[in-house]
Design a protein around this motif. Sequence first.
Motif, short mmCIF file in Angstrom:
data_model
loop_
_atom_site.label_atom_id
_atom_site.label_comp_id
_atom_site.label_asym_id
_atom_site.label_seq_id
_atom_site.Cartn_x
_atom_site.Cartn_y
_atom_site.Cartn_z
N THR A 7 0.84 -1.19 0.00
CA THR A 7 0.00 0.00 0.00
C THR A 7 0.88 1.25 0.00
N PRO A 8 0.36 2.35 -0.56
CA PRO A 8 1.16 3.59 -0.61
C PRO A 8 1.66 4.05 0.75
N SER A 9 0.81 3.92 1.79
CA SER A 9 1.23 4.38 3.12
C SER A 9 2.37 3.51 3.67
N THR A 10 2.31 2.21 3.39
CA THR A 10 3.37 1.31 3.85
C THR A 10 4.68 1.60 3.11
N LYS A 11 4.57 1.87 1.82
CA LYS A 11 5.76 2.23 1.05
C LYS A 11 6.38 3.51 1.59
N TYR A 12 5.53 4.46 1.96
CA TYR A 12 6.01 5.73 2.51
C TYR A 12 6.77 5.47 3.81
N GLU A 13 6.19 4.62 4.67
CA GLU A 13 6.84 4.31 5.95
C GLU A 13 8.19 3.63 5.71
N SER A 14 8.24 2.78 4.69
CA SER A 14 9.48 2.10 4.36
C SER A 14 10.55 3.09 3.90
N ILE A 15 10.14 4.06 3.08
CA ILE A 15 11.07 5.09 2.61
C ILE A 15 11.58 5.94 3.77
N MET A 16 10.67 6.31 4.68
CA MET A 16 11.07 7.12 5.82
C MET A 16 12.02 6.35 6.73
N SER A 17 11.81 5.04 6.85
CA SER A 17 12.71 4.21 7.64
C SER A 17 14.09 4.16 6.98
N GLU A 18 14.09 4.06 5.66
CA GLU A 18 15.36 4.05 4.92
C GLU A 18 16.07 5.39 5.06
N LEU A 19 15.30 6.47 5.02
CA LEU A 19 15.87 7.81 5.20
C LEU A 19 16.49 7.94 6.58
N SER A 20 15.80 7.42 7.58
CA SER A 20 16.31 7.48 8.96
C SER A 20 17.65 6.76 9.08
N GLU A 21 17.74 5.59 8.45
CA GLU A 21 18.99 4.84 8.48
C GLU A 21 20.11 5.59 7.76
N TYR A 22 19.75 6.20 6.65
CA TYR A 22 20.73 6.97 5.88
C TYR A 22 21.29 8.13 6.71
N MET A 23 20.38 8.87 7.36
CA MET A 23 20.82 10.02 8.15
C MET A 23 21.68 9.59 9.32
N VAL A 37 13.33 15.37 6.86
CA VAL A 37 12.05 14.75 7.22
C VAL A 37 10.89 15.67 6.81
N GLU A 38 11.08 16.97 7.05
CA GLU A 38 10.06 17.95 6.68
C GLU A 38 9.83 17.95 5.17
N TYR A 39 10.91 17.85 4.42
CA TYR A 39 10.82 17.84 2.96
C TYR A 39 10.05 16.61 2.49
N TYR A 40 10.43 15.44 2.97
CA TYR A 40 9.77 14.20 2.56
C TYR A 40 8.29 14.20 2.94
N ALA A 41 7.99 14.69 4.14
CA ALA A 41 6.60 14.73 4.61
C ALA A 41 5.74 15.61 3.71
N HIS A 42 6.31 16.73 3.30
CA HIS A 42 5.55 17.65 2.44
C HIS A 42 5.50 17.13 1.01
N ARG A 43 6.58 16.51 0.57
CA ARG A 43 6.64 16.02 -0.82
C ARG A 43 5.68 14.87 -1.06
N PHE A 44 5.59 13.93 -0.12
CA PHE A 44 4.79 12.73 -0.34
C PHE A 44 3.47 12.69 0.44
N ARG A 45 3.30 13.61 1.40
CA ARG A 45 2.06 13.67 2.18
C ARG A 45 1.69 12.31 2.80
N LYS A 46 2.69 11.63 3.33
CA LYS A 46 2.53 10.37 4.04
C LYS A 46 1.97 9.25 3.17
N THR A 47 2.17 9.36 1.88
CA THR A 47 1.84 8.27 0.97
C THR A 47 2.88 8.27 -0.13
#
Length: 224
Positions: A7-23, A37-47
């Motif tokens: 699902t789009p929301s799950t994919k978003y969570e996966s990307i944010m988890s990957e971003l967290s690991e990268y940072m 994080v602010e950029y990703y949240a605004h860019r993808f709107r949690k999906t």
Amino acid sequence: MVLSSNTPSTKYESIMSELSEYMRHRQLPIALQHRLVEYYAHRFRKTYFRESAILPILSDRLQSEIKLHCYTALVESVSILQDLPENLVNLIVSHLKSEIYLPNDIIIKAGTDGDCMYFIASGTVAVSTPTGREVCHLQDGAYFGEVALIKKDHKRIANVVAIEICKVYKLESKIFKMCLAEQPDTFKKLEKICQDRFNRTNFLEELHKKHILEKSLARKHDTD
């Protein structure tokens, strides 16, 4: 379970988890992490979806209809777009590229070469002279960067900085010129707006330079 994992929301969570690991791996400063994080949240709107994978398989007509629908509010709020015939509006819309800027991001720097202009879909930007004198704020439906496309030297005359999260659409110089070449009346109207902006910016810049010089001389006098 397989379906829900895609699902789009799950994919978003996966990307944010990957971003967290990268940072964490890069040991980025906390302030920079917050901005990412602010950029990703605004860019993808949690999906999450890949528009680049969806649009290419559609017909040109369907792509055009989708873009027109998505940009309806922008077209209705930008005065110079309302003056253009439908075929040119369609051409402009088909070439717009969306960009997101966070607070304090520099969108345009005075003195650099200009090869595009911008339309503000949402947010507020501050326009200032090369030495930092504020000229104005621009908001939804406004545009900037066109002066460099009309001037012969193609140099930016002002700095433009995002005050809040801004979504803008960028239009390349060649498309801008192609469209206005067919609309002399619109070009003249825009040329006058550009000249007014150029004159106002230069006037405020000279005042600011004079103010800076006077302060410098006053400090030197006090030191002596």
